[in-house]
Design a protein around this motif. Structure first.
Motif, PDB file in Angstrom:
ATOM      1  N   UNK A  53       0.849  -1.191   0.000  1.00 36.77           N
ATOM      2  CA  UNK A  53       0.000   0.000   0.000  1.00 36.77           C
ATOM      3  C   UNK A  53       0.886   1.243   0.000  1.00 36.77           C
ATOM      4  N   UNK A  54       0.509   2.212  -0.808  1.00 34.60           N
ATOM      5  CA  UNK A  54       1.239   3.478  -0.897  1.00 34.60           C
ATOM      6  C   UNK A  54       0.355   4.596  -0.383  1.00 34.60           C
ATOM      7  N   UNK A  55       0.880   5.381   0.552  1.00 31.89           N
ATOM      8  CA  UNK A  55       0.178   6.560   1.060  1.00 31.89           C
ATOM      9  C   UNK A  55       0.888   7.800   0.532  1.00 31.89           C
ATOM     10  N   UNK A  56       0.146   8.675  -0.119  1.00 31.06           N
ATOM     11  CA  UNK A  56       0.676   9.945  -0.620  1.00 31.06           C
ATOM     12  C   UNK A  56       0.111  11.056   0.257  1.00 31.06           C
ATOM     13  N   UNK A  57       0.992  11.787   0.937  1.00 32.59           N
ATOM     14  CA  UNK A  57       0.541  12.746   1.944  1.00 32.59           C
ATOM     15  C   UNK A  57       1.383  14.014   1.889  1.00 32.59           C
ATOM     16  N   UNK A  58       0.902  15.112   2.502  1.00 33.14           N
ATOM     17  CA  UNK A  58       1.758  16.282   2.680  1.00 33.14           C
ATOM     18  C   UNK A  58       3.022  15.905   3.455  1.00 33.14           C
ATOM     19  N   UNK A  59       4.091  16.628   3.253  1.00 31.50           N
ATOM     20  CA  UNK A  59       5.402  16.232   3.764  1.00 31.50           C
ATOM     21  C   UNK A  59       5.400  15.978   5.261  1.00 31.50           C
TER      22      UNK A  59
END
Length: 463
Positions: A53-59
């Protein structure tokens, strides 16, 4: 800690597990992270339907929130969460580390897609704060669009998916269903739901058609979850949402040295702490991003906390937020950062200071009075005399009154009056400390904009 999900959380977990694509439009603090991690745990270890699973989030969210949330709950402690941050070499090393969940900041998505190309390994992708992908012309959206066909599951997480209008929805929903509901292109979406006005060729403006909002919400209702009023009834009145802030390596090493040696050497100055109590205060300043030197001048250290704060405001999408600061340099740095945005900012300071052990300043009354002045049609609606005020100004504050001051300005100085006297003129009475009172005589002035400025002080006296 044992995880006991609320009913709406259990429902959201089920939807993520069962549906190939779903958007969770939940307010900040309602547990989007724990919901998603719980669903990943089920899919990874109970149904074996997800490998990575890949989570793309603010830094700043990517740095600490997801790993800390996994470690917080008993049923998620075994989940392996790896952050894909830092230099290119560090990111590649993280990607080659065995894990269940990989967390990357949104700015690195084009790099990640280019790195894997056709060998995309993530069969589940979560977009934390999906409004980061609302621009269909952005590099990050175009990059994800290229590998969307390799994803078995896609989850959007945000609290306000369309704060600026319906146009914000198209790109986000496209990443869920590849254009099945709102159209394959933004042009097709606009043709169906918007009226176009090109203003004579100077610029193009799109305005939603009548009934467009209801039609769009109906079209995406089966793949998006938004909170209803009844869902909030089981929640406490106040929800504490802790946001971890991770210092970068260089700053963390400097913090550790300062804590150990009680000495911080900087280019601008050398900071010392003679006692443990002083050191505690200095370390708190350090974590905030700046520190006072021995001459009481602020020295900038880092922006880690400030960046996390700005990311939080971005998630609120212009909704109201009240911010408390601990040091003067905190306020100055926050205001400097906010000045680069389009947000409306108001700073509240003490309306008056009372040096007396039994009394303290209270600005809430002056604030509410000034807010009423913006909308009231008459002074009766603007001022509601309060005979039971607990915090009273001193005679010194009354001495700062000057003829020509508006009623709004006097209220910001003394707070709300206790009563009104007379019928021919407008006279307000304020109680002072030690039994004294101040009488202010006001007359209306012409061509005043808001009513708080239309009454002007003619004279006053203290009895």
């Amino acid at each position: 800690m044992e995880y006991k999900p609320h009913n709406y959380q259990a429902y959201c977990i089920q939807r993520i597990v069962e549906d190939p694509a779903v958007g969770l439009f939940l307010r900040p603090g309602l547990g989007k992270t724990s919901i998603t991690l719980s669903a990943i745990n089920i899919l990874r270890y109970y149904r074996w339907s997800v490998r990575k699973a890949l989570v793309v989030a603010p830094k700043k969210v990517a740095e600490g929130t997801w790993s800390k949330e996994a470690a917080k709950w008993d049923h998620l402690e075994h989940l392996r969460v790896v952050t894909v941050l830092g230099s290119s070499a560090k990111r590649i090393k993280s990607l080659n580390t065995p894990a269940d969940v990989y967390v990357i900041n949104r700015e690195n998505i084009p790099w990640l897609v280019d790195y894997y190309k056709q060998a995309w390994p993530f069969d589940m992708v979560i977009l934390d704060e999906s409004t980061s992908f609302k621009n269909g012309r952005s590099k990050r959206f175009k990059a994800l669009k290229l590998v969307r066909r390799f994803m078995k599951k896609v989850v959007l997480l945000t609290g306000t998916p369309s704060s600026k209008g319906l146009e914000d929805l198209w790109a986000q929903i496209y990443l869920l269903d590849e254009g099945a509901r709102l159209g394959k292109t933004i042009t097709a979406y606009r043709q169906i739901y918007f009226d176009c006005n090109n203003h004579g060729g100077h610029f193009t403006e799109y305005k939603a058609k009548d009934g467009a909002e209801a039609a769009v919400l109906n079209a995406i209702g089966d793949i998006c979850i938004s909170m209803k009023a009844e869902d909030y009834l089981e929640l406490p009145a106040c929800i504490e949402h802790e946001i971890p802030v991770v210092l970068d390596d260089k700053t963390q090493k400097a913090y550790n040295r300062f804590e150990r040696d009680m000495l911080l050497e900087l280019d601008e100055a050398t900071i010392t702490a003679q006692t443990a109590g002083v050191l505690t205060g200095k370390l708190l300043q350090f974590c905030a991003g700046a520190i006072y030197d021995n001459d009481k001048n602020p020295v900038h250290l880092h922006d880690c906390k400030l960046e996390a704060y700005m990311e939080l405001l971005e998630q609120l999408n212009g909704e109201h937020c009240i911010t408390f600061y601990g040091y003067q340099h905190n306020k100055d740095r926050i205001l400097a950062a906010l000045s680069k945005t389009k947000l409306r900012v108001r700073v509240y300071t003490l309306a008056y200071a009372v040096r007396h052990s039994r009394y303290q300043a209270d600005t809430a009354e002056a604030y509410h009075a000034s807010r009423r002045a913006d909308t009231a049609d008459s002074w009766e609606a603007y001022i509601e005399p309060d005979p039971n005020r607990l915090f009273l100004p001193a005679e010194k504050q009354a001495g700062q009154m000057k003829p020509g001051m508006t009623l709004r300005q006097v209220i910001s100085l003394l707070g709300k009056p206790q009563r009104r006297e007379g019928s021919g003129t407008v006279c307000f009475v304020w109680k002072l400390l030690f039994g004294k009172e101040v009488y202010g005589m006001f007359l209306p002035q012409e061509e005043a904009g808001e009513f708080g400025d239309s009454l002007v002080l003619q004279e006053y006296r203290v009895k």
